[in-house]
Design a protein around this motif. Structure first.
Motif, PDB file in Angstrom:
ATOM      1  N   LEU A   1      -3.983   3.825  11.476  1.00  0.00           N
ATOM      2  CA  LEU A   1      -3.657   2.403  11.561  1.00  0.00           C
ATOM      3  C   LEU A   1      -3.322   2.031  12.998  1.00  0.00           C
ATOM      4  O   LEU A   1      -2.712   2.828  13.715  1.00  0.00           O
ATOM      5  CB  LEU A   1      -2.463   2.082  10.663  1.00  0.00           C
ATOM      6  CG  LEU A   1      -2.676   2.220   9.149  1.00  0.00           C
ATOM      7  CD1 LEU A   1      -1.334   2.144   8.421  1.00  0.00           C
ATOM      8  CD2 LEU A   1      -3.610   1.123   8.648  1.00  0.00           C
ATOM      9  N   PRO A   2      -3.692   0.844  13.455  1.00  0.00           N
ATOM     10  CA  PRO A   2      -3.338   0.432  14.822  1.00  0.00           C
ATOM     11  C   PRO A   2      -1.817   0.401  14.996  1.00  0.00           C
ATOM     12  O   PRO A   2      -1.096  -0.054  14.101  1.00  0.00           O
ATOM     13  CB  PRO A   2      -3.936  -0.976  14.941  1.00  0.00           C
ATOM     14  CG  PRO A   2      -4.995  -1.032  13.889  1.00  0.00           C
ATOM     15  CD  PRO A   2      -4.504  -0.175  12.767  1.00  0.00           C
ATOM     16  N   LEU A   3      -1.343   0.885  16.134  1.00  0.00           N
ATOM     17  CA  LEU A   3       0.085   0.896  16.391  1.00  0.00           C
ATOM     18  C   LEU A   3       0.669  -0.509  16.331  1.00  0.00           C
ATOM     19  O   LEU A   3       1.785  -0.704  15.837  1.00  0.00           O
ATOM     20  CB  LEU A   3       0.370   1.537  17.757  1.00  0.00           C
ATOM     21  CG  LEU A   3       1.840   1.587  18.191  1.00  0.00           C
ATOM     22  CD1 LEU A   3       2.689   2.352  17.178  1.00  0.00           C
ATOM     23  CD2 LEU A   3       1.967   2.205  19.580  1.00  0.00           C
ATOM     24  N   GLU A   4      -0.077  -1.492  16.813  1.00  0.00           N
ATOM     25  CA  GLU A   4       0.414  -2.866  16.788  1.00  0.00           C
ATOM     26  C   GLU A   4       0.663  -3.328  15.358  1.00  0.00           C
ATOM     27  O   GLU A   4       1.636  -4.041  15.072  1.00  0.00           O
ATOM     28  CB  GLU A   4      -0.592  -3.804  17.468  1.00  0.00           C
ATOM     29  CG  GLU A   4      -0.808  -3.545  18.949  1.00  0.00           C
ATOM     30  CD  GLU A   4      -1.730  -2.354  19.203  1.00  0.00           C
ATOM     31  OE1 GLU A   4      -2.330  -1.841  18.219  1.00  0.00           O
ATOM     32  OE2 GLU A   4      -1.842  -1.931  20.369  1.00  0.00           O
TER      33      GLU A   4
ATOM     34  N   GLY B   1      -5.102   5.249   1.763  1.00  0.00           N
ATOM     35  CA  GLY B   1      -5.427   3.823   1.796  1.00  0.00           C
ATOM     36  C   GLY B   1      -4.218   2.926   1.867  1.00  0.00           C
ATOM     37  O   GLY B   1      -4.338   1.702   1.707  1.00  0.00           O
ATOM     38  N   GLU B   2      -3.032   3.495   2.124  1.00  0.00           N
ATOM     39  CA  GLU B   2      -1.822   2.681   2.159  1.00  0.00           C
ATOM     40  C   GLU B   2      -1.792   1.758   3.376  1.00  0.00           C
ATOM     41  O   GLU B   2      -2.303   2.096   4.444  1.00  0.00           O
ATOM     42  CB  GLU B   2      -0.574   3.575   2.194  1.00  0.00           C
ATOM     43  CG  GLU B   2      -0.348   4.394   0.945  1.00  0.00           C
ATOM     44  CD  GLU B   2      -0.980   5.774   1.031  1.00  0.00           C
ATOM     45  OE1 GLU B   2      -0.628   6.630   0.212  1.00  0.00           O
ATOM     46  OE2 GLU B   2      -1.837   5.968   1.930  1.00  0.00           O
ATOM     47  N   THR B   3      -1.175   0.599   3.184  1.00  0.00           N
ATOM     48  CA  THR B   3      -0.939  -0.295   4.315  1.00  0.00           C
ATOM     49  C   THR B   3       0.301   0.171   5.068  1.00  0.00           C
ATOM     50  O   THR B   3       1.077   1.000   4.580  1.00  0.00           O
ATOM     51  CB  THR B   3      -0.725  -1.738   3.838  1.00  0.00           C
ATOM     52  OG1 THR B   3       0.496  -1.791   3.071  1.00  0.00           O
ATOM     53  CG2 THR B   3      -1.886  -2.217   2.980  1.00  0.00           C
ATOM     54  N   ALA B   4       0.505  -0.394   6.240  1.00  0.00           N
ATOM     55  CA  ALA B   4       1.688  -0.041   7.027  1.00  0.00           C
ATOM     56  C   ALA B   4       2.955  -0.403   6.260  1.00  0.00           C
ATOM     57  O   ALA B   4       3.927   0.369   6.238  1.00  0.00           O
ATOM     58  CB  ALA B   4       1.651  -0.762   8.371  1.00  0.00           C
ATOM     59  N   GLN B   5       2.957  -1.570   5.594  1.00  0.00           N
ATOM     60  CA  GLN B   5       4.130  -1.981   4.836  1.00  0.00           C
ATOM     61  C   GLN B   5       4.416  -1.003   3.697  1.00  0.00           C
ATOM     62  O   GLN B   5       5.581  -0.668   3.423  1.00  0.00           O
ATOM     63  CB  GLN B   5       3.933  -3.395   4.266  1.00  0.00           C
ATOM     64  CG  GLN B   5       3.951  -4.492   5.306  1.00  0.00           C
ATOM     65  CD  GLN B   5       2.570  -4.723   5.927  1.00  0.00           C
ATOM     66  OE1 GLN B   5       1.639  -3.921   5.753  1.00  0.00           O
ATOM     67  NE2 GLN B   5       2.445  -5.827   6.656  1.00  0.00           N
ATOM     68  N   GLN B   6       3.369  -0.555   3.015  1.00  0.00           N
ATOM     69  CA  GLN B   6       3.567   0.377   1.900  1.00  0.00           C
ATOM     70  C   GLN B   6       4.136   1.710   2.387  1.00  0.00           C
ATOM     71  O   GLN B   6       5.016   2.285   1.745  1.00  0.00           O
ATOM     72  CB  GLN B   6       2.238   0.597   1.182  1.00  0.00           C
ATOM     73  CG  GLN B   6       1.768  -0.612   0.391  1.00  0.00           C
ATOM     74  CD  GLN B   6       0.363  -0.438  -0.157  1.00  0.00           C
ATOM     75  OE1 GLN B   6      -0.487   0.220   0.456  1.00  0.00           O
ATOM     76  NE2 GLN B   6       0.100  -1.038  -1.310  1.00  0.00           N
TER      77      GLN B   6
END
Length: 457
Positions: free
Chosen positions: A247-250, A285-290
């Motif tokens: 995932l992008p660090l930003e 497949g998790e998002t950053a929030q997850q």
């Protein structure tokens, strides 16, 4: 480190000649007749048996060198690791050739007699005093394993910006390679080797060459396993998450911007301290929030399991994070450091933790500070100038630090300071005079060798 000296104080003494003078060594007596391996290496000889029963304690292997040490070696060796700048191995006894030759004459006969007495006695001497025998015989200790590992998995993390010395240290500390030097020397001989950030699945007890080769094979890169280590900062944690997941660090940083979205109390300025350090199996497949919610939920679960009431979670994490950053490798020290801070709070003495001050200045990889930093009350993490706990955690505490925060050992101490920065050996004191004596031992340790000095900067 309560009332810890800063590096400028250590090296001001050295620069001004104020470092306490080392007492001259007494002249060494000539070796007398030696009747066993044990007497040869300092253990008291038995009057009833040819081999002493007591064996010396095993030496503690020092931690790998710092970045400065790596630069010094490169500069002194011309880049190939073979120059005179390398510290001699085996104790560097080559400066006393006449003494050593005389010692050989007095040592050989007893060894021959012991060998003649039986193979079992010889084996005892070799295995009990292997390092000392190697030193006397001029046989260098091994620094590298043979082969491609023992089958036991080890996860190694390479971070963005890591240089060869960082990777060498990570491999050694993970138990992959025998020594820091084995990898460092290999990288000096192969300067074109580069590394990709992320987590890598290797094995323990690999040779330096095979370990480095494994880090070049993307088949060993772990994309579904997130590893966060105790004591690292939130900033480093977010970088590890990005590097592990792709995932992008930003994106990860933006997801962490609102700590209250993950159930944190209003006074929490960030997610610092709430991302539990552990190894996580991800689906990919998790998002950053997850991912962040998984880490926060794990922390809350660990606090609940430790019996921490919801209203006490935040202060427990603050104390545990300070203990985590201040403690070394000895688990007992976690509980003693907790006691020092509890005693200070109970006696209305400021914590005076350099780790909190450094965190407030934005240095997350150091626990050392300057006098003007310790005098600045505007730094809300400054526990020298401000009473009580800082405004928030200063890193990721693990289970041990949390337990220590809740269960400090009994003791009268008000001070602590490490006296060996390679091993983390720490002295705990009740009075200021006792503490100053321990600080002086730290000064002396820093001055003992160029290798020690690299830890003192």
């Amino acid at each position: 480190m309560a009332d810890e000296p800063s590096w400028d104080e250590i090296f001001t003494q050295r620069a001004t000649g104020a470092t306490p003078a080392t007492p001259p060594k007494a002249s060494e007596p000539e070796p007398t007749e030696l009747d066993s391996f044990a007497q040869l290496f300092g253990a008291p000889a038995s009057q009833d048996a040819p081999v002493a029963a007591a064996a010396p304690a095993a030496a503690t292997e020092p931690a790998p060198g710092s970045r400065r040490a790596a630069r010094v070696r490169e500069q002194s060796s011309g880049g190939d690791g073979s120059g005179s700048g390398d510290r001699p191995r085996g104790g560097g006894r080559g400066d006393r050739p006449k003494k050593r030759n005389l010692l050989w004459l007095k040592i050989l006969l007893p060894i021959v007699l012991v060998l003649g007495a039986g193979g079992a006695v010889a084996a005892y001497g070799w295995f009990t005093y292997n390092e000392q025998v190697r030193e006397l015989l001029g046989i260098p200790l091994p620094t590298d394993f043979d082969g491609s590992g023992n089958g036991e998995e080890a996860i190694v993390t390479v971070r963005s910006g890591d240089i060869g010395s960082d990777v060498a240290r990570e491999l050694h500390e993970a138990g992959v390679t025998m020594t820091y030097d084995a990898v460092y020397d290999y990288l000096v001989e192969n300067p074109d080797v580069g590394f990709l950030p992320g987590n890598w699945r290797l094995q323990k007890m690999m040779s330096a060459e095979t370990a480095v080769a494994a880090l070049q094979d993307t088949a060993n890169k772990v994309t579904d396993k997130l590893l966060l280590r105790e004591g690292i900062s939130l900033e480093t944690s977010l970088e590890v998450i990005a590097e592990t997941t792709g995932l992008p660090l930003e994106e990860v940083t933006a997801a962490a911007a609102d700590p209250q979205a993950y159930g944190l109390p209003e006074q929490a300025p960030s997610l610092e301290g709430y991302l539990f350090p552990a190894t996580y199996e991800l689906q990919g497949g998790e998002t950053a929030q997850q991912i962040l919610q998984i880490l926060v939920d794990t922390t809350v679960g660990r606090l609940d399991a430790a019996g921490v009431a919801p209203e006490n979670r935040y202060t427990t994490l603050i104390m545990a994070s300070i203990i985590q950053r201040e403690a070394g490798a000895n688990p007992d020290d976690f509980y003693k450091i907790s006691r020092v801070f509890q005693n200070r709070i109970e006696q209305s003495i400021n914590l005076q933790s350099d780790a909190t001050v450094a965190y407030g200045t934005g240095r997350f990889d150091s626990v050392w500070t300057e006098p003007e930093e310790r005098a600045d009350p505007s730094n809300l993490y400054n526990t020298y100038a401000n009473p009580g706990l800082p405004v928030g955690p200063i890193g990721l505490p693990g289970d041990l630090a949390i337990d220590a925060a809740l269960n400090p050992v009994d003791g009268p101490w008000l001070f602590f300071v490490p006296i060996n920065l390679a091993t983390g050996e720490t002295v705990f004191s009740e009075t200021a005079d006792e503490h100053q004596a321990a600080v002086d031992r730290l000064f002396a340790w820093c001055d003992e060798s160029a290798e020690n000095a690299t830890y003192c900067e």
